[in-house]
Design a protein around this motif. Structure first.
Motif, PDB file in Angstrom:
ATOM      1  N   GLN A  59      59.381  23.085  16.672  1.00  0.00           N
ATOM      2  CA  GLN A  59      59.443  23.987  17.738  1.00  0.00           C
ATOM      3  C   GLN A  59      58.186  23.717  18.752  1.00  0.00           C
ATOM      4  O   GLN A  59      57.065  23.767  17.941  1.00  0.00           O
ATOM      5  CB  GLN A  59      59.510  25.410  17.611  1.00  0.00           C
ATOM      6  CG  GLN A  59      59.864  26.208  18.640  1.00  0.00           C
ATOM      7  CD  GLN A  59      61.403  26.250  19.083  1.00  0.00           C
ATOM      8  OE1 GLN A  59      61.971  25.980  18.135  1.00  0.00           O
ATOM      9  NE2 GLN A  59      61.359  26.189  20.239  1.00  0.00           N
ATOM     10  N   LEU A  60      58.228  23.267  19.717  1.00  0.00           N
ATOM     11  CA  LEU A  60      57.135  22.824  20.778  1.00  0.00           C
ATOM     12  C   LEU A  60      56.633  23.993  21.579  1.00  0.00           C
ATOM     13  O   LEU A  60      55.627  24.072  21.896  1.00  0.00           O
ATOM     14  CB  LEU A  60      57.427  21.606  21.686  1.00  0.00           C
ATOM     15  CG  LEU A  60      57.851  20.400  20.690  1.00  0.00           C
ATOM     16  CD1 LEU A  60      58.199  19.285  21.874  1.00  0.00           C
ATOM     17  CD2 LEU A  60      56.578  19.895  19.934  1.00  0.00           C
ATOM     18  N   GLY A  61      57.635  25.043  21.844  1.00  0.00           N
ATOM     19  CA  GLY A  61      57.413  25.968  22.421  1.00  0.00           C
ATOM     20  C   GLY A  61      58.540  26.180  23.342  1.00  0.00           C
ATOM     21  O   GLY A  61      59.099  25.527  24.067  1.00  0.00           O
ATOM     22  N   GLY A  62      58.871  27.597  23.376  1.00  0.00           N
ATOM     23  CA  GLY A  62      60.148  27.904  24.248  1.00  0.00           C
ATOM     24  C   GLY A  62      61.399  27.447  23.596  1.00  0.00           C
ATOM     25  O   GLY A  62      61.478  27.598  22.519  1.00  0.00           O
ATOM     26  N   TYR A  63      62.268  26.415  24.424  1.00  0.00           N
ATOM     27  CA  TYR A  63      63.264  25.946  23.943  1.00  0.00           C
ATOM     28  C   TYR A  63      63.094  24.286  23.755  1.00  0.00           C
ATOM     29  O   TYR A  63      64.043  23.767  23.251  1.00  0.00           O
ATOM     30  CB  TYR A  63      64.450  25.977  24.872  1.00  0.00           C
ATOM     31  CG  TYR A  63      64.924  27.519  24.852  1.00  0.00           C
ATOM     32  CD1 TYR A  63      65.559  28.263  23.986  1.00  0.00           C
ATOM     33  CD2 TYR A  63      64.843  28.322  25.899  1.00  0.00           C
ATOM     34  CE1 TYR A  63      66.003  29.446  24.090  1.00  0.00           C
ATOM     35  CE2 TYR A  63      65.098  29.874  26.234  1.00  0.00           C
ATOM     36  CZ  TYR A  63      65.786  30.140  25.172  1.00  0.00           C
ATOM     37  OH  TYR A  63      66.357  31.540  25.442  1.00  0.00           O
ATOM     38  N   SER A  64      61.852  23.836  23.565  1.00  0.00           N
ATOM     39  CA  SER A  64      61.580  22.653  23.539  1.00  0.00           C
ATOM     40  C   SER A  64      61.416  21.994  22.071  1.00  0.00           C
ATOM     41  O   SER A  64      60.643  22.898  21.207  1.00  0.00           O
ATOM     42  CB  SER A  64      60.293  22.299  24.211  1.00  0.00           C
ATOM     43  OG  SER A  64      60.372  22.432  25.575  1.00  0.00           O
ATOM     44  N   VAL A  65      61.941  21.168  21.446  1.00  0.00           N
ATOM     45  CA  VAL A  65      61.887  20.948  20.205  1.00  0.00           C
ATOM     46  C   VAL A  65      61.737  19.052  20.156  1.00  0.00           C
ATOM     47  O   VAL A  65      62.065  18.750  21.125  1.00  0.00           O
ATOM     48  CB  VAL A  65      63.159  21.276  19.498  1.00  0.00           C
ATOM     49  CG1 VAL A  65      63.210  22.667  19.173  1.00  0.00           C
ATOM     50  CG2 VAL A  65      64.413  20.638  19.992  1.00  0.00           C
TER      51      VAL A  65
END
Length: 86
Positions: A59-65
């Motif tokens: 997970q990069l943050g929010g919905y970003s992967v």
């Protein structure tokens, strides 16, 4: 009168200057690049992830992967060694 001054030591990792192994940085790759490398669609990748057949992203943050490039490469190499099913 003498004043005692306490010095604080900075605690951290020691760097081994005699290490012979090169430090490897893991690159993170996003879904379009993963799809291009493995030749699979988005839904197949996510289905196989839920079945434990494909590496999971970070997970990069929010919905970003993004996926660890070395994990995707290992998965590809593992698939190349498997016998083909008819």
């Amino acid at each position: 009168m003498s004043l005692l001054v306490q010095k604080e030591a900075i605690v951290g990792e020691e760097i081994d200057k005699e290490a012979t192994e090169a430090r490897r940085i893991t690159r993170l790759i996003r879904l379009p690049e993963v799809q291009h490398r493995v030749g699979l669609g988005r839904s197949t990748i996510y289905r196989w992830m839920s079945e434990g057949k494909f590496p999971k992203p970070v997970q990069l943050g929010g919905y970003s992967v993004a996926w660890a490039e070395d994990e995707v490469e290992e998965w590809i190499l593992g698939r190349l060694g498997e016998p083909q099913q008819a």
